[in-house]
Design a protein around this motif. Structure first.
Motif, PDB file in Angstrom:
ATOM      1  N   ARG A  60       0.172  19.611  12.173  1.00 45.18           N
ATOM      2  CA  ARG A  60       0.430  18.206  11.843  1.00 45.18           C
ATOM      3  C   ARG A  60       0.014  17.903  10.393  1.00 45.18           C
ATOM      4  O   ARG A  60       0.717  17.202   9.673  1.00 45.18           O
ATOM      5  CB  ARG A  60      -0.305  17.302  12.826  1.00 45.18           C
ATOM      6  N   ARG A  61      -1.113  18.432   9.975  1.00 43.48           N
ATOM      7  CA  ARG A  61      -1.584  18.219   8.606  1.00 43.48           C
ATOM      8  C   ARG A  61      -0.584  18.806   7.603  1.00 43.48           C
ATOM      9  O   ARG A  61      -0.247  18.174   6.605  1.00 43.48           O
ATOM     10  CB  ARG A  61      -2.960  18.864   8.413  1.00 43.48           C
ATOM     11  N   SER A  62      -0.111  20.015   7.873  1.00 44.07           N
ATOM     12  CA  SER A  62       0.812  20.685   6.954  1.00 44.07           C
ATOM     13  C   SER A  62       2.125  19.927   6.824  1.00 44.07           C
ATOM     14  O   SER A  62       2.655  19.759   5.724  1.00 44.07           O
ATOM     15  CB  SER A  62       1.074  22.110   7.455  1.00 44.07           C
ATOM     16  N   VAL A  63       2.658  19.448   7.954  1.00 46.57           N
ATOM     17  CA  VAL A  63       3.944  18.732   7.943  1.00 46.57           C
ATOM     18  C   VAL A  63       3.813  17.404   7.204  1.00 46.57           C
ATOM     19  O   VAL A  63       4.683  17.026   6.420  1.00 46.57           O
ATOM     20  CB  VAL A  63       4.435  18.528   9.393  1.00 46.57           C
ATOM     21  N   LEU A  64       2.721  16.663   7.437  1.00 50.01           N
ATOM     22  CA  LEU A  64       2.530  15.402   6.733  1.00 50.01           C
ATOM     23  C   LEU A  64       2.329  15.639   5.234  1.00 50.01           C
ATOM     24  O   LEU A  64       2.804  14.854   4.407  1.00 50.01           O
ATOM     25  CB  LEU A  64       1.340  14.642   7.307  1.00 50.01           C
ATOM     26  N   LYS A  65       1.661  16.736   4.898  1.00 44.99           N
ATOM     27  CA  LYS A  65       1.433  17.046   3.483  1.00 44.99           C
ATOM     28  C   LYS A  65       2.750  17.280   2.751  1.00 44.99           C
ATOM     29  O   LYS A  65       2.902  16.921   1.576  1.00 44.99           O
ATOM     30  CB  LYS A  65       0.547  18.296   3.373  1.00 44.99           C
ATOM     31  N   GLU A  66       3.738  17.862   3.427  1.00 46.76           N
ATOM     32  CA  GLU A  66       5.051  18.070   2.815  1.00 46.76           C
ATOM     33  C   GLU A  66       5.682  16.741   2.424  1.00 46.76           C
ATOM     34  O   GLU A  66       6.230  16.595   1.330  1.00 46.76           O
ATOM     35  CB  GLU A  66       5.964  18.840   3.770  1.00 46.76           C
ATOM     36  N   ARG A  67       5.627  15.772   3.330  1.00 47.06           N
ATOM     37  CA  ARG A  67       6.177  14.447   3.026  1.00 47.06           C
ATOM     38  C   ARG A  67       5.364  13.775   1.920  1.00 47.06           C
ATOM     39  O   ARG A  67       5.918  13.149   1.016  1.00 47.06           O
ATOM     40  CB  ARG A  67       6.208  13.564   4.279  1.00 47.06           C
ATOM     41  N   PHE A  68       4.060  13.886   2.002  1.00 51.53           N
ATOM     42  CA  PHE A  68       3.165  13.290   1.003  1.00 51.53           C
ATOM     43  C   PHE A  68       3.492  13.814  -0.393  1.00 51.53           C
ATOM     44  O   PHE A  68       3.558  13.050  -1.365  1.00 51.53           O
ATOM     45  CB  PHE A  68       1.717  13.624   1.384  1.00 51.53           C
ATOM     46  N   ASP A  69       3.713  15.122  -0.509  1.00 55.21           N
ATOM     47  CA  ASP A  69       3.947  15.736  -1.818  1.00 55.21           C
ATOM     48  C   ASP A  69       5.291  15.345  -2.426  1.00 55.21           C
ATOM     49  O   ASP A  69       5.459  15.415  -3.649  1.00 55.21           O
ATOM     50  CB  ASP A  69       3.866  17.263  -1.710  1.00 55.21           C
ATOM     51  N   HIS A  70       6.260  14.952  -1.590  1.00 55.35           N
ATOM     52  CA  HIS A  70       7.598  14.614  -2.094  1.00 55.35           C
ATOM     53  C   HIS A  70       7.839  13.103  -2.155  1.00 55.35           C
ATOM     54  O   HIS A  70       8.933  12.667  -2.508  1.00 55.35           O
ATOM     55  CB  HIS A  70       8.671  15.263  -1.226  1.00 55.35           C
ATOM     56  N   ALA A  71       6.827  12.303  -1.821  1.00 53.59           N
ATOM     57  CA  ALA A  71       7.003  10.852  -1.737  1.00 53.59           C
ATOM     58  C   ALA A  71       6.229  10.132  -2.831  1.00 53.59           C
ATOM     59  O   ALA A  71       5.301  10.679  -3.431  1.00 53.59           O
ATOM     60  CB  ALA A  71       6.535  10.346  -0.373  1.00 53.59           C
ATOM     61  N   LYS A  72       6.650   8.899  -3.069  1.00 54.01           N
ATOM     62  CA  LYS A  72       5.771   7.945  -3.717  1.00 54.01           C
ATOM     63  C   LYS A  72       4.892   7.379  -2.615  1.00 54.01           C
ATOM     64  O   LYS A  72       5.405   6.842  -1.623  1.00 54.01           O
ATOM     65  CB  LYS A  72       6.570   6.827  -4.394  1.00 54.01           C
ATOM     66  N   VAL A  73       3.595   7.503  -2.768  1.00 50.21           N
ATOM     67  CA  VAL A  73       2.672   7.104  -1.715  1.00 50.21           C
ATOM     68  C   VAL A  73       1.929   5.843  -2.152  1.00 50.21           C
ATOM     69  O   VAL A  73       1.362   5.795  -3.247  1.00 50.21           O
ATOM     70  CB  VAL A  73       1.666   8.229  -1.406  1.00 50.21           C
ATOM     71  N   TYR A  74       1.966   4.836  -1.289  1.00 50.55           N
ATOM     72  CA  TYR A  74       1.359   3.554  -1.600  1.00 50.55           C
ATOM     73  C   TYR A  74       0.169   3.308  -0.681  1.00 50.55           C
ATOM     74  O   TYR A  74       0.184   3.692   0.489  1.00 50.55           O
ATOM     75  CB  TYR A  74       2.379   2.422  -1.420  1.00 50.55           C
ATOM     76  N   GLY A  75      -0.842   2.662  -1.226  1.00 46.40           N
ATOM     77  CA  GLY A  75      -1.999   2.358  -0.402  1.00 46.40           C
ATOM     78  C   GLY A  75      -2.876   1.288  -1.025  1.00 46.40           C
ATOM     79  O   GLY A  75      -2.823   1.039  -2.230  1.00 46.40           O
ATOM     80  N   ILE A  76      -3.656   0.646  -0.183  1.00 44.35           N
ATOM     81  CA  ILE A  76      -4.649  -0.340  -0.619  1.00 44.35           C
ATOM     82  C   ILE A  76      -6.003   0.113  -0.093  1.00 44.35           C
ATOM     83  O   ILE A  76      -6.155   0.380   1.110  1.00 44.35           O
ATOM     84  CB  ILE A  76      -4.329  -1.749  -0.077  1.00 44.35           C
ATOM     85  N   MET A  77      -6.951   0.219  -0.984  1.00 48.55           N
ATOM     86  CA  MET A  77      -8.286   0.639  -0.583  1.00 48.55           C
ATOM     87  C   MET A  77      -9.067  -0.546  -0.009  1.00 48.55           C
ATOM     88  O   MET A  77      -9.007  -1.660  -0.541  1.00 48.55           O
ATOM     89  CB  MET A  77      -9.047   1.233  -1.773  1.00 48.55           C
ATOM     90  N   ASN A  78      -9.768  -0.304   1.084  1.00 42.49           N
ATOM     91  CA  ASN A  78     -10.670  -1.272   1.698  1.00 42.49           C
ATOM     92  C   ASN A  78     -12.080  -0.739   1.452  1.00 42.49           C
ATOM     93  O   ASN A  78     -12.589   0.071   2.226  1.00 42.49           O
ATOM     94  CB  ASN A  78     -10.361  -1.404   3.191  1.00 42.49           C
ATOM     95  N   GLU A  79     -12.655  -1.165   0.319  1.00 39.10           N
ATOM     96  CA  GLU A  79     -13.901  -0.591  -0.193  1.00 39.10           C
ATOM     97  C   GLU A  79     -13.675   0.899  -0.453  1.00 39.10           C
ATOM     98  O   GLU A  79     -12.817   1.251  -1.247  1.00 39.10           O
ATOM     99  CB  GLU A  79     -15.063  -0.866   0.780  1.00 39.10           C
ATOM    100  N   ASP A  80     -14.366   1.798   0.233  1.00 37.02           N
ATOM    101  CA  ASP A  80     -14.212   3.221  -0.066  1.00 37.02           C
ATOM    102  C   ASP A  80     -13.250   3.921   0.897  1.00 37.02           C
ATOM    103  O   ASP A  80     -13.102   5.132   0.859  1.00 37.02           O
ATOM    104  CB  ASP A  80     -15.566   3.927  -0.020  1.00 37.02           C
ATOM    105  N   LYS A  81     -12.572   3.139   1.766  1.00 39.69           N
ATOM    106  CA  LYS A  81     -11.622   3.710   2.713  1.00 39.69           C
ATOM    107  C   LYS A  81     -10.227   3.149   2.477  1.00 39.69           C
ATOM    108  O   LYS A  81     -10.068   2.049   1.948  1.00 39.69           O
ATOM    109  CB  LYS A  81     -12.063   3.426   4.154  1.00 39.69           C
ATOM    110  N   LEU A  82      -9.222   3.907   2.912  1.00 42.13           N
ATOM    111  CA  LEU A  82      -7.846   3.440   2.803  1.00 42.13           C
ATOM    112  C   LEU A  82      -7.574   2.425   3.904  1.00 42.13           C
ATOM    113  O   LEU A  82      -7.749   2.715   5.091  1.00 42.13           O
ATOM    114  CB  LEU A  82      -6.880   4.625   2.919  1.00 42.13           C
TER     115      LEU A  82
END
Length: 386
Positions: free
Chosen positions: A30-52
């Motif tokens: 599961r980690r490997s498959v998600l990493k493939e999408r992560f590496d080819h995407a624009k990834v957006y996020g908002i940090m909540n203090e030190d966590k996503l």
């Protein structure tokens, strides 16, 4: 730089939020498959203090829409931590992703909704359906062996280049021409998939991507180039009659009918709502659209959209196949419609005339009919999922 774009070193935090938000167990696969999408995407996020706190993918793809190529970004894995929910985090990320798409020259966006109502507020609309076909083994049709041609079995890891070419040739109703990394991603994500390859004189003429699940034989993808391919692959399926109890195929063709079966009642057909689409850049979509008539008397229509660059009175005329499109907010429009209604019509999912009957468009009925005749009538088809 968009303040919500995440750096590549945030993968672990994105993955942890993904596991929690979708209640998935951790695994190397599961980690490997998600990493493939992560590496080819624009990834957006908002940090909540030190966590996503919230995150999503915006993955660059292309689509073939009636032989016109458009850039499309697929939205995926929209999520928020429960303690961060209700603060508009996901909404902010969606708005930022759409703005970046427009600035990057992207025309369309697709997504798989957890809630159709939720994503309609961002301008997305239901345009893709599937037909799920289920047949009991006792109801499979009886077929004669084809006099020519043959079928070969293979593992998904043995996927031939000719299969990729055949998929591209037959995928032109809003589907995705698959980049090499996306083919690889499908193979990595679904190692259980198998192939049935139909050949005529050493030429690949069709294929199945399928898998087995208990007593079910499940067809994921079925592409044919001629009637012989259909006959060969259908015979291949029926030869599994003594092994499996049910045969299931979720076709991207929402208009699939059982009339070709000897007993149409032998098949259970279910229309399954699938993915949504959004017109990101209306000007580009209108200017390069595969118009269905060479001439159109000028039509002025107001599009209501939260994206300011689409929210205009558009003045459109066609002269000998040449599109004349202008923005003129001073004009009184012939009719008014939302971006969602226009998306349905332009994708061929539901005509403007039909939307008029349901009261979703109001205005000059003749002008509405004129514009409706410009758009494709064949429903779109999409196999892929993200």
């Amino acid at each position: 730089m968009n303040k919500y774009l995440l750096d590549k070193d945030k993968f672990n935090q994105f993955y942890e939020l993904y596991l929690y938000s979708f209640n998935r167990p951790d695994s190397p696969h599961r980690r490997s498959v998600l990493k493939e999408r992560f590496d080819h995407a624009k990834v957006y996020g908002i940090m909540n203090e030190d966590k996503l706190g919230s995150g999503l993918f915006s993955i660059p793809f292309n689509v073939n829409f009636h032989d016109v190529d458009f850039k499309m970004n697929g939205i995926g894995d929209v999520m928020s931590a429960p303690e961060f929910g209700g603060r508009g985090g996901a909404s902010s990320l969606m708005e930022s992703a759409l703005s970046d798409m427009y600035n990057d020259g992207v025309t369309l966006s697709y997504l798989a909704p957890f809630s159709y109502g939720y994503y309609r507020q961002f301008g997305f609309e239901q345009v893709f359906d599937h037909t799920k076909i289920t047949i009991k083994n006792s109801d499979l049709p009886r077929l004669k062996n084809a006099k020519k041609g043959l079928v070969k079995r293979a593992q998904i890891t043995e996927l031939p280049t000719a299969l990729k070419h055949l998929y591209q040739e037959k995928n032109h109703l809003g589907g995705m021409p698959r980049a090499d990394w996306w083919w690889d991603h499908m193979i990595d994500k679904h190692p259980e998939y198998q192939l049935a390859l139909a050949y005529q004189d050493d030429e690949l003429i069709g294929y199945l991507v399928y898998y087995t699940e208990g007593t079910n034989f499940v067809i994921h993808e079925w592409v044919n180039s001629n009637p012989l391919s259909i006959q060969l692959l259908l015979k291949f399926v029926t030869k599994h009659q003594s092994i499996f109890e049910k045969f299931i195929y979720e076709s991207p063709n929402a208009d699939f009918k059982a009339d070709l079966l000897e007993n149409p009642n032998s098949a259970k057909l279910e229309v399954v709502p699938y993915m949504m689409a959004r017109i990101v850049n209306l000007e580009d979509f209108l200017k390069r659209y595969p118009i269905q008539k060479m001439n159109l008397a000028r039509v002025n229509f107001k599009v209501e959209d939260s994206l300011t660059w689409n929210n205009h009175v558009w003045s459109l005329a066609i002269n000998d196949g040449i599109v004349d499109l202008k923005v003129n907010d001073e004009l009184k429009p012939d009719f008014v419609l939302t971006i969602q209604s226009l998306t349905k019509a332009m994708f061929g999912y539901r005509s403007l005339n039909s939307l008029l009957k349901f009261g979703l468009i109001k205005g000059d009925t003749e002008k509405i009919a004129d514009l409706s005749s410009l758009f494709v009538q064949e429903k779109p088809q999409l196999i892929d999922y993200f």
